[in-house]
Design an enzyme around this catalytic site. Structure first.
Site, PDB file in Angstrom:
ATOM      1  N   ASP A 245      -7.041   4.359  -4.502  1.00 46.23           N
ATOM      2  CA  ASP A 245      -7.633   4.319  -3.157  1.00 46.23           C
ATOM      3  C   ASP A 245      -8.265   5.762  -2.877  1.00 46.23           C
ATOM      4  O   ASP A 245      -8.480   6.096  -3.904  1.00 46.23           O
ATOM      5  CB  ASP A 245      -6.527   3.555  -2.019  1.00 46.23           C
ATOM      6  CG  ASP A 245      -7.148   3.272  -0.789  1.00 46.23           C
ATOM      7  OD1 ASP A 245      -7.845   2.133  -0.747  1.00 46.23           O
ATOM      8  OD2 ASP A 245      -7.136   4.241   0.290  1.00 46.23           O
TER       9      ASP A 245
ATOM     10  N   LYS B  62       0.912  -1.243   0.003  1.00 42.50           N
ATOM     11  CA  LYS B  62       0.131  -0.132  -0.060  1.00 42.50           C
ATOM     12  C   LYS B  62       0.884   1.175  -0.053  1.00 42.50           C
ATOM     13  O   LYS B  62       2.234   1.331   0.554  1.00 42.50           O
ATOM     14  CB  LYS B  62      -0.857  -0.171   1.368  1.00 42.50           C
ATOM     15  CG  LYS B  62      -2.034   0.604   1.031  1.00 42.50           C
ATOM     16  CD  LYS B  62      -3.124   0.110   0.551  1.00 42.50           C
ATOM     17  CE  LYS B  62      -4.607   1.164   0.160  1.00 42.50           C
ATOM     18  NZ  LYS B  62      -5.506   0.063  -0.108  1.00 42.50           N
TER      19      LYS B  62
END
Ligand code: NDP
Ligand code: 2IT
Length: 448
Positions: A169, A129
């Site tokens: 995201d 991430k």
């Protein structure tokens, strides 16, 4: 849920000491370690191989300066992150979050969750991430582009189609992915599937835009059906009004439900007749406006300031699709009191541990994020496959594959929960099933 296993208690203590000041990361790890207690008892070989000791530490954490020049000619500096969490089952894979609240602890919790989620998809993807504390809100296209180019100028040294494949995201959508892809291509002189969520004209996959929201509804539908229920005729409350919320609204409506509320970080709208999705798409996807504008054209709907109040609206099914810890104990209790029977998570870790306890103690059907929102990254995996074979599949083909994956994820959660003595606890099932594949791969590859 208090743990009894001394090895796990000690491991969690180490995690807390080593990651002090990162409550979201500790929260995510605690939930998984608690769920894994029966696995640890049954599989001493995995403990012996140090799988858990290794899993609570990311493989690599990259932090970098992101300097860019705003429209007034002033230098701005943000902090960039990429946490390459685990590569046991495939290249690191996971989104990039652009939000002022981003710091290392948020990226680590998201990377940790991504490892298990990606494992559940059945596709060969490790977990990672990244992101930045850059706030795209209120910035011009030019500012967003210059930020993205600067961000990628450093990030490109660490990623690649067989190494680490980022995606969107919060705050990172098609526009940002486009700017980042362009910069990567220019710097590396390479046209490859290094990012997913790309535009359809340059290697993106059909259904990726819709995938997380659609996948959430496919998973939830499986969970409802397994318990003799369905979306048909149900009232649904969805938080957020971004990518996940919009396409969850679309699919839930298609499946016969009525979505009556949506929100952003300022407040929520309530439309008893069911929200007008075309209007929401225009406001959020095209004009990038606030949700409160909805009531200007829909005088029967109401707007209320503050986002947590959305959980006081009576509903049958709640789909939190905004951000972490958006449902606390009080909100969960309100949902139960008002007759809600299912909560399924589009956002990552939207429920606090206390809220989850309320769901489990009250027989609420609970679809945990790692499983329920895995459709986005699963379709990213399908985008990677298409890029590798330099072909693109039809909408119907990708959608059918997504549906098949979400069905198999539900089945995996259901059967792992049963096998380890917790039938109906899909959170435990998701954590266990996601863990086992990664753990076997880590054991097989030795201490690396
Ligand atoms: P978007 O940026 O498209 O939308 C985010 C939405 O959530 C906006 O409505 C935003 O409101 C709201 N929001 C963000 N932060 C907060 C906050 N602190 N409090 C209240 N509301 C907030 O992001 P996505 O829809 O892509 O992501 C939503 C969630 O889904 C995140 O948790 C993400 O990690 C998760 N997710 C996303 C996937 C994807 O493919 N995009 C895949 C799997 C999970 P505002 O405009 O006011 O900021
Ligand atoms: O949380 C997530 O799964 C995502 N933001 C999507 C990641 C991806 O690589 O598509």
């Amino acid at each position: 849920m208090a743990m009894k296993n001394q090895y796990l208690i000690d491991l969690l203590e180490t995690v807390k000491k080593r990651n002090a000041g990162e409550p979201e990361f500790i929260q995510a790890v605690t939930e998984v370690l608690e769920s894994l207690e029966p696995v640890v008892e049954a599989r001493p070989d995995l403990v012996e191989a140090g799988v858990l000791d290794r899993l609570v530490e990311p493989e690599r954490q990259i932090i970098f300066r992101v300097p860019w020049v705003d429209d007034n000619g002033k230098v701005q500096v943000n902090r960039g992150f990429r946490v390459q969490y685990n590569s046991a089952i495939g290249p690191y894979k996971g989104g990039l979050r652009l939000h002022p609240s981003v710091y290392l602890g948020i990226i680590k919790f998201l990377g940790f969750e991504q490892v298990f989620k990606n494992s559940l998809t059945t596709l060969p993807m490790g977990g990672g991430k990244g992101g930045s504390d850059f706030d795209p809100k209120g910035k011009s296209d030019g500012e967003v582009m210059r930020f993205c180019q600067s961000f990628m100028t450093e990030l490109c040294k660490h990623i690649g189609p067989d190494t680490d494949v980022p995606a969107g995201d919060i705050g990172t959508g098609a526009r940002e992915i486009g700017y980042m892809f362009g910069q990567y291509k220019r710097l590396r002189n390479e046209f490859s599937g290094v990012l997913t969520g790309k535009g359809l004209t340059y290697g993106g996959s059909l259904v990726r835009t819709e995938a997380t929201g659609y996948g959430l509804c496919y998973f939830t539908d499986e969970m409802l059906k397994a318990n003799g229920k369905s979306f048909e005729g149900k009232t649904v409350v969805i938080s957020g009004s971004g990518n996940v919320a919009i396409y969850a609204t679309e699919k839930a409506t298609e499946l016969g439900a009525k979505v009556v509320a949506l929100s952003d970080s300022n407040g929520y709208i309530y439309d008893e007749k069911g929200v007008d999705l075309a209007c929401i798409k225009q406001l959020k996807e095209v004009e990038r406006k606030r949700i409160k504008e909805y009531v200007n054209t829909h005088p029967d709907a109401t707007y209320t300031e503050g986002c947590s109040g959305i959980w006081s609206i009576p509903c049958d099914i709640a789909l939190p699709c905004a951000t972490q810890n958006e449902i606390n104990k009080e909100s969960a209790e309100l949902l139960v009191k008002n007759g809600c029977f299912a909560v399924s998570e589009g956002a990552n870790m939207p429920s606090t541990p206390e809220a989850i306890e309320v769901y489990l103690n009250n027989g609420i059907l609970y679809g945990p994020a790692k499983a329920a929102n895995a459709g986005g990254v699963a379709t990213s995996g399908l985008e990677m496959s298409q890029n590798s074979e330099r072909l693109s599949w039809t909408f119907e083909e990708v959608d059918a594959k997504l549906k098949g994956i979400m069905t198999s994820i539900f089945a995996a959660c259901d059967s792992a929960a049963k096998e380890y003595g917790m039938p109906g606890n899909y959170m435990a099932g998701a954590n266990i099933a996601g863990f086992l594949k990664v753990a076997e791969a880590m054991k097989a590859q030795g201490c690396v």
